[in-house]
Design a protein around this motif. Sequence first.
Motif, PDB file in Angstrom:
ATOM      1  N   CYS A 214       0.798  -1.230   0.000  1.00  0.00           N
ATOM      2  CA  CYS A 214       0.000   0.000   0.000  1.00  0.00           C
ATOM      3  C   CYS A 214       0.829   1.278   0.000  1.00  0.00           C
ATOM      4  O   CYS A 214       0.622   2.166  -0.834  1.00  0.00           O
TER       5      CYS A 214
ATOM      6  N   ARG B 231       4.237   4.191  -3.181  1.00  0.00           N
ATOM      7  CA  ARG B 231       3.324   4.643  -4.246  1.00  0.00           C
ATOM      8  C   ARG B 231       4.108   5.317  -5.358  1.00  0.00           C
ATOM      9  O   ARG B 231       4.187   6.540  -5.449  1.00  0.00           O
TER      10      ARG B 231
ATOM     11  N   ASP C  94      -0.742   0.537  -6.138  1.00  0.00           N
ATOM     12  CA  ASP C  94      -0.051   0.963  -4.925  1.00  0.00           C
ATOM     13  C   ASP C  94       0.820  -0.192  -4.443  1.00  0.00           C
ATOM     14  O   ASP C  94       0.579  -1.359  -4.756  1.00  0.00           O
TER      15      ASP C  94
ATOM     16  N   TRP D 216       0.120  13.578   2.249  1.00  0.00           N
ATOM     17  CA  TRP D 216      -0.778  12.861   3.135  1.00  0.00           C
ATOM     18  C   TRP D 216      -2.156  13.520   3.247  1.00  0.00           C
ATOM     19  O   TRP D 216      -3.076  12.943   3.821  1.00  0.00           O
TER      20      TRP D 216
ATOM     21  N   GLU E 221      -5.469  11.698   2.039  1.00  0.00           N
ATOM     22  CA  GLU E 221      -5.857  10.612   2.938  1.00  0.00           C
ATOM     23  C   GLU E 221      -6.457  11.155   4.222  1.00  0.00           C
ATOM     24  O   GLU E 221      -7.435  10.617   4.753  1.00  0.00           O
TER      25      GLU E 221
ATOM     26  N   ALA F 120      -9.933  12.193   3.736  1.00  0.00           N
ATOM     27  CA  ALA F 120     -10.845  11.069   3.520  1.00  0.00           C
ATOM     28  C   ALA F 120     -11.029  10.204   4.759  1.00  0.00           C
ATOM     29  O   ALA F 120     -11.861   9.288   4.752  1.00  0.00           O
ATOM     30  N   ALA F 121     -10.270  10.474   5.822  1.00  0.00           N
ATOM     31  CA  ALA F 121     -10.347   9.648   7.032  1.00  0.00           C
ATOM     32  C   ALA F 121     -11.757   9.704   7.620  1.00  0.00           C
ATOM     33  O   ALA F 121     -12.285  10.779   7.895  1.00  0.00           O
TER      34      ALA F 121
ATOM     35  N   ILE G 172      -3.174   6.763   9.870  1.00  0.00           N
ATOM     36  CA  ILE G 172      -2.392   7.579   8.929  1.00  0.00           C
ATOM     37  C   ILE G 172      -1.189   8.195   9.648  1.00  0.00           C
ATOM     38  O   ILE G 172      -0.066   8.184   9.146  1.00  0.00           O
TER      39      ILE G 172
ATOM     40  N   ASP H 193       1.372   5.531  10.205  1.00  0.00           N
ATOM     41  CA  ASP H 193       2.148   5.263   8.981  1.00  0.00           C
ATOM     42  C   ASP H 193       3.247   6.299   8.794  1.00  0.00           C
ATOM     43  O   ASP H 193       4.383   5.969   8.431  1.00  0.00           O
TER      44      ASP H 193
END
Length: 383
Positions: free
Chosen positions: A131, A134, A140, A340, A343, A346-347, A356, A359
């Motif tokens: 994932c 990228r 991914d 980032w 993402e 969209a969390a 996130i 990560d």
Amino acid sequence: MHAPYATMPDRSRGRQVPEEESSFRSPYQRDRDRIIHASAFRRLKHKTQVFVEHEGDNYRTRLTHSIEVGQVGRTIAGALGLNQELTEAVALAHDLGHTPFGHTGEDALHALMAPYGGFDHNAQAIRIVTCLERHYAEFDGLNLTWETLEAIAKHNGPVVGELPWALAECNAAVDLELHTHASAEAQVAALSDDIAYNNHDLHDALRAGLFTDDDLAQLPLLDRAYGEVDRKYPGLDANRRRHEALRRFFGFMVEDVISTARGLLADTGVQSVEDVRGLGHPVVKFSDPLWRDLKDIRAFLFTRMYRAPSVMEKRAKVAKVVEALFPYFLDNPQDMPERWHAEIAAAADRTALARIVSDYIAGMTDRFALQLHERLIGVKVEV
């Protein structure tokens, strides 16, 4: 010439996203090469093995450790007639998921992530290769073969019980048959990890002055190693004596694994990689006598190196870096790099956001985490 129980590239279960095969590289060579070219692999050069990476140029980092594991793995795999490329790929990838500051950083991040599913560096390695890297146009991650993914996930044995969330997500997309043992190549990679760190942690701790050669010469296996050197090279200077003794210790472990595995493979009569997976026990292991000796050496390392006062003092300092950065970014995700932000937007909830942030922090190098802590938290941590 491969043994019948080796993992054969022409029988691979393939990749999640089908690709045209290379005309000059096997699927497992491509996997290895993609791992080497991954951003996460490069960052290992500035991640702690035991000592924080900038403490000295001669101490191992996660990168040099991974290279050593790959070398040991190829040697053992070749001796057993296994697939060396697959073994090396797993060896090079096995620590991709490590946080800054080694196991100290992992322990801190796992505690911080406890309300959000926890953190596990093995599962994080799978997350990276499926994932988080990228770079490719069509997928991914690295789109590794099923066999390489399986080996990374299960190189330490079957994964049973509640799965780490990162591994559960991958396994939902690609069934890695987590209840079985992995291939013999994966098992070789796991033992190569043990061999590499058992040897080089002794070397690094001697360099750091945490104990002496005389201390080591009292331990099982090492007493034989130092004794052989002293008989063959009386009066040898200290540095050469140390190197000669540790390389003999290294050889004892490698030779023991090869001999023990050959016996197990012959006794079990396995004729395919599926036979290896279905045995219910590993076929690559140390002999019982050597394993007992290694337990004594590991107990010595735990007391005199991993829990040495100077090491524990640094561990406490760097743990505070992770413990400060995580809540900071959880409350201020806009301060994370722009890549980032999509993402973050969209969390769906705080758990998604925490993962996130996890990560991001897990991918940091030691030096970057220290620099970021000074800039954002306003405290310079001296280690």
